[in-house]
Design an enzyme around this catalytic site. Structure first.
Site, PDB file in Angstrom:
ATOM      1  N   ASP A  73     -20.609  13.450 -36.749  1.00 58.46           N
ATOM      2  CA  ASP A  73     -19.303  13.828 -36.674  1.00 58.46           C
ATOM      3  C   ASP A  73     -18.997  15.074 -37.487  1.00 58.46           C
ATOM      4  OD1 ASP A  73     -16.752  14.292 -36.917  1.00 58.46           O
ATOM      5  OD2 ASP A  73     -16.260  12.124 -37.348  1.00 58.46           O
ATOM      6  N   ARG A 104     -12.161  26.400 -34.908  1.00 60.35           N
ATOM      7  CA  ARG A 104     -11.467  25.194 -35.424  1.00 60.35           C
ATOM      8  C   ARG A 104     -12.400  24.258 -36.202  1.00 60.35           C
ATOM      9  NH1 ARG A 104      -9.328  25.924 -30.436  1.00 60.35           N
ATOM     10  NH2 ARG A 104     -10.616  24.323 -29.212  1.00 60.35           N
ATOM     11  N   LYS A 136     -10.523  27.267 -20.414  1.00 58.47           N
ATOM     12  CA  LYS A 136     -11.801  26.544 -20.205  1.00 58.47           C
ATOM     13  C   LYS A 136     -12.281  26.919 -18.802  1.00 58.47           C
ATOM     14  CE  LYS A 136     -10.768  22.643 -23.084  1.00 58.47           C
ATOM     15  NZ  LYS A 136     -10.149  20.971 -22.971  1.00 58.47           N
ATOM     16  N   TYR A 138     -15.155  25.560 -15.688  1.00 56.27           N
ATOM     17  CA  TYR A 138     -16.210  24.818 -14.939  1.00 56.27           C
ATOM     18  C   TYR A 138     -16.885  25.656 -13.855  1.00 56.27           C
ATOM     19  CZ  TYR A 138     -15.110  20.407 -17.543  1.00 56.27           C
ATOM     20  OH  TYR A 138     -14.851  19.508 -18.469  1.00 56.27           O
ATOM     21  N   ASP A 168     -23.085  27.541 -13.819  1.00 57.85           N
ATOM     22  CA  ASP A 168     -23.461  26.915 -14.964  1.00 57.85           C
ATOM     23  C   ASP A 168     -25.208  26.971 -15.259  1.00 57.85           C
ATOM     24  OD1 ASP A 168     -21.101  25.505 -15.700  1.00 57.85           O
ATOM     25  OD2 ASP A 168     -21.693  23.781 -14.622  1.00 57.85           O
ATOM     26  N   GLY A 248     -30.854  44.836   4.032  1.00 60.35           N
ATOM     27  CA  GLY A 248     -31.169  45.703   5.287  1.00 60.35           C
ATOM     28  C   GLY A 248     -31.920  45.335   6.358  1.00 60.35           C
ATOM     29  N   GLN A 249     -32.425  44.195   6.052  1.00 60.18           N
ATOM     30  CA  GLN A 249     -33.047  43.374   7.338  1.00 60.18           C
ATOM     31  C   GLN A 249     -32.325  42.105   7.865  1.00 60.18           C
ATOM     32  OE1 GLN A 249     -35.827  44.811   7.754  1.00 60.18           O
ATOM     33  NE2 GLN A 249     -36.605  45.759   5.914  1.00 60.18           N
TER      34      GLN A 249
HETATM   35  N1  COA Z   1     -18.177  16.168 -33.803  1.00 64.09           N
HETATM   36  C1  COA Z   1     -16.839  16.234 -33.838  1.00 64.09           C
HETATM   37  N2  COA Z   1     -16.029  16.832 -32.869  1.00 64.09           N
HETATM   38  C2  COA Z   1     -16.919  17.684 -31.994  1.00 64.09           C
HETATM   39  C3  COA Z   1     -18.383  17.411 -31.909  1.00 64.09           C
HETATM   40  C4  COA Z   1     -19.130  16.544 -32.952  1.00 64.09           C
HETATM   41  N3  COA Z   1     -20.248  16.464 -32.924  1.00 64.09           N
HETATM   42  N4  COA Z   1     -18.843  17.856 -30.833  1.00 64.09           N
HETATM   43  C5  COA Z   1     -17.712  18.699 -30.320  1.00 64.09           C
HETATM   44  N5  COA Z   1     -16.760  18.453 -30.922  1.00 64.09           N
HETATM   45  C6  COA Z   1     -15.279  18.709 -30.662  1.00 64.09           C
HETATM   46  C7  COA Z   1     -14.798  19.929 -30.552  1.00 64.09           C
HETATM   47  O1  COA Z   1     -14.682  20.534 -31.703  1.00 64.09           O
HETATM   48  C8  COA Z   1     -13.604  20.164 -29.771  1.00 64.09           C
HETATM   49  O2  COA Z   1     -12.636  19.696 -30.438  1.00 64.09           O
HETATM   50  P1  COA Z   1     -11.140  20.631 -30.505  1.00 64.09           P
HETATM   51  O3  COA Z   1     -10.701  20.764 -29.049  1.00 64.09           O
HETATM   52  O4  COA Z   1     -10.245  19.827 -31.547  1.00 64.09           O
HETATM   53  O5  COA Z   1     -11.480  22.019 -31.085  1.00 64.09           O
HETATM   54  C9  COA Z   1     -13.787  18.956 -28.746  1.00 64.09           C
HETATM   55  O6  COA Z   1     -14.935  18.288 -29.310  1.00 64.09           O
HETATM   56  C10 COA Z   1     -13.921  19.199 -27.476  1.00 64.09           C
HETATM   57  O7  COA Z   1     -14.711  20.347 -27.208  1.00 64.09           O
HETATM   58  P2  COA Z   1     -14.287  21.214 -25.644  1.00 64.09           P
HETATM   59  O8  COA Z   1     -15.622  22.104 -25.461  1.00 64.09           O
HETATM   60  O9  COA Z   1     -13.089  21.663 -25.644  1.00 64.09           O
HETATM   61  O10 COA Z   1     -14.816  20.013 -24.442  1.00 64.09           O
HETATM   62  P3  COA Z   1     -13.666  19.501 -23.348  1.00 64.09           P
HETATM   63  O11 COA Z   1     -14.463  18.298 -22.761  1.00 64.09           O
HETATM   64  O12 COA Z   1     -12.238  19.556 -23.473  1.00 64.09           O
HETATM   65  O13 COA Z   1     -14.144  20.745 -22.404  1.00 64.09           O
HETATM   66  C11 COA Z   1     -15.326  22.531 -21.214  1.00 64.09           C
HETATM   67  C12 COA Z   1     -15.101  20.952 -21.607  1.00 64.09           C
HETATM   68  C13 COA Z   1     -16.860  22.759 -20.381  1.00 64.09           C
HETATM   69  C14 COA Z   1     -14.371  22.833 -19.999  1.00 64.09           C
HETATM   70  C15 COA Z   1     -15.194  23.443 -22.310  1.00 64.09           C
HETATM   71  O14 COA Z   1     -16.127  23.105 -23.152  1.00 64.09           O
HETATM   72  C16 COA Z   1     -15.678  24.835 -22.150  1.00 64.09           C
HETATM   73  O15 COA Z   1     -14.696  25.695 -21.275  1.00 64.09           O
HETATM   74  N6  COA Z   1     -16.854  25.549 -22.231  1.00 64.09           N
HETATM   75  C17 COA Z   1     -17.200  26.944 -22.187  1.00 64.09           C
HETATM   76  C18 COA Z   1     -17.728  27.115 -20.555  1.00 64.09           C
HETATM   77  C19 COA Z   1     -18.682  26.170 -20.316  1.00 64.09           C
HETATM   78  O16 COA Z   1     -19.805  26.149 -20.588  1.00 64.09           O
HETATM   79  N7  COA Z   1     -18.310  25.536 -18.852  1.00 64.09           N
HETATM   80  C20 COA Z   1     -19.306  25.046 -18.211  1.00 64.09           C
HETATM   81  C21 COA Z   1     -19.617  23.578 -18.599  1.00 64.09           C
HETATM   82  S1  COA Z   1     -20.871  23.057 -17.295  1.00 64.09           S
END
Ligand code: COA
Length: 415
Positions: A73, A104, A136, A138, A168, A248-249
């Site tokens: 954590d 954060r 964010k 995907y 990805d 080009g092919q």
């Molecule tokens: N212990 C405690 N908290 C943890 C943790 C751990 N071991 N690991 C992660 N967390 C927390 C993070 O600090 C974050 O907290 P916050 O929002 O309070 O700051 C939270 O978990 C969630 O992280 P987040 O990355 O925002 O996850 P999400 O599920 O909301 O979003 C994505 C997922 C993929 C949309 C996002 O991570 C993203 O845009 N990533 C970058 C682009 C990317 O890689 N996209 C492709 C994914 S295949």
């Protein structure tokens, strides 16, 4: 035999697909990859698209081979202390959290450098600096913003995303290259650095040829190898080119014997200039070898549709594999449209380790894609993905934590 990245320690803070593909590659090259997951929860993909109740999903297992998993954590002050120890002891930290999440958590790049000036911080983000930096992202968002969707699909249809996970896995590959390059530079400087691979940038890099065509279109008003030519007027942006060849092919997907029932009875056929006479002989149009309407690549461009229709009359009389055998004899570049079923059953892909069967304690045997990069002095053995927290104790002990400390952290749910 040793491995290329023996001795490199990776703090793997990645989740979902993009980051895990990167660290999986590094693990296959021999790095010690320690995946840090949220205590009690783990990577969300462990539970997504499950096909075996209560077992880690294929989504997770196929992206996290050869890693160790610890739970931590990192929002708890004691968990942050453990993270500091990990940062001190690792060469690379890889993360793909949403923008700002690491800050954060209290681990800005400045703070990470203070803890370990040699560490490389490698991040995947959806976008680089600019209007969408905080978004964010995907896979399909990246395909759309990186120029892939607007240039994929058919001219009379909507933009199209592709099955290849270029946003990805494509970005993960880019990041892996950035990391090994930074490790190489560290040999000279002794310093780590920040490595960023933005998904939009990675997709655009893979769509480079379409930016090439955009500029050709602006200069000449036409793209003669596109299916729009010569019947449909071009607009001001690169249009979707269906299955036409990007190079080009000229090439196209053509029906083969059985296409009425089998959705994959097709072959990709390229009318490479060098083998034009052989193509004409095979399809019984020998006059096209010298006919001024067909004899040169430029002369053929306005007739591509009728040329491919004629070739298709021939391919429809053969299965895709029969056509492959015949065409290959004449060095005509072509390829069967293989289904995932055919790929899964392909013995040659098993023999090279590109498709691998792996055994897993809770889900049993499954197939995965092995390391696509083969190295003569750094062979890859694919081992199963870790269970959640499987290596917490082992890693904590290697970091210097004693039994009592570990028990305390467990009791307070920090690990
Ligand atoms: N212990 C405690 N908290 C943890 C943790 C751990 N071991 N690991 C992660 N967390 C927390 C993070 O600090 C974050 O907290 P916050 O929002 O309070 O700051 C939270 O978990 C969630 O992280 P987040 O990355 O925002 O996850 P999400 O599920 O909301 O979003 C994505 C997922 C993929 C949309 C996002 O991570 C993203 O845009 N990533 C970058 C682009 C990317 O890689 N996209 C492709 C994914 S295949």
């Amino acid at each position: 035999m040793g491995k290329a990245l023996d001795g490199v320690k990776i703090l793997d803070f990645t989740h979902v697909q993009s980051g895990p593909t990167c660290t999986q590659l590094l693990a296959w090259f021999g790095a010690d990859v320690i995946k840090v997951e949220k205590a009690g929860e783990g990577d969300a993909t462990r539970g997504q698209l499950r096909d075996v109740p209560d077992a880690d999903s294929l989504y997770f297992t196929m992206l996290n081979h050869n890693k160790r998993s610890i739970t931590l954590d990192t929002k708890n002050p004691k968990g942050k202390e453990v993270l500091v120890t990990l940062i001190k002891q690792c060469d690379v930290m890889v993360e793909n959290f949403a923008p700002g999440a690491l800050d954060r958590m209290g681990f800005s790049w400045e703070r990470i450098q203070e803890i370990n000036p040699r560490i490389i911080l490698a991040s995947v983000k959806g976008f680089g600096p600019g209007p969408y930096v905080d978004c964010k992202v995907y896979e399909n968002v990246a395909q759309c913003a990186g120029g892939s969707a607007s240039t994929s699909g058919f001219a009379d249809g909507p933009p199209m995303v592709t099955g290849a996970q270029i946003g990805d896995s494509g970005t993960g590959l880019h990041l892996a290259l950035g990391i090994v390059t930074a490790l190489y530079q560290r040999e000279q400087t002794g310093r780590g650095q920040k490595v960023l691979a933005a998904m939009q940038d990675a997709v655009l890099n893979l769509c480079r040829v379409k930016l090439r065509d955009q500029q050709r279109l602006e200069r000449t008003g036409v793209l003669k190898e596109y299916p729009q030519f010569p019947d449909i007027e071009f607009g001001d942006a690169v249009p979707r080119a269906g299955n036409s060849s990007g190079g080009g092919q000229p090439g196209s997907i053509l029906k083969c014997k059985g296409w009425q029932k089998d959705p994959n009875a097709y072959i990709y056929f390229i009318t490479q200039a060098a083998v034009w006479p052989a193509i004409c002989k095979i399809i019984d149009e020998e006059s096209w070898i010298t006919d001024p309407h067909y004899a040169t690549p430029a002369a053929r461009l306005p007739h591509l549709k009728s040329i491919f229709a004629r070739i298709e009359e021939w391919t429809k009389t053969k299965t895709k594999f029969e056509a492959m055998d015949i065409l290959n004899e004449f060095d005509i570049p072509c390829g069967p449209i293989l289904s995932m079923k055919e790929i899964a059953e392909d013995q040659s892909l098993r023999d090279t380790g590109t498709v691998v069967e792996v055994d897993h304690p809770t889900r049993g045997k499954y197939l995965t894609v092995g390391n696509p990069i083969k190295m003569s002095d750094s062979p890859t053995e694919v081992t199963r993905s870790p269970l959640l927290g499987e290596h917490t104790e082992e890693v904590m002990k290697q970091m210097g934590y004693g039994d009592v400390q570990i028990a305390e952290l467990r009791a307070s749910k920090v690990i």
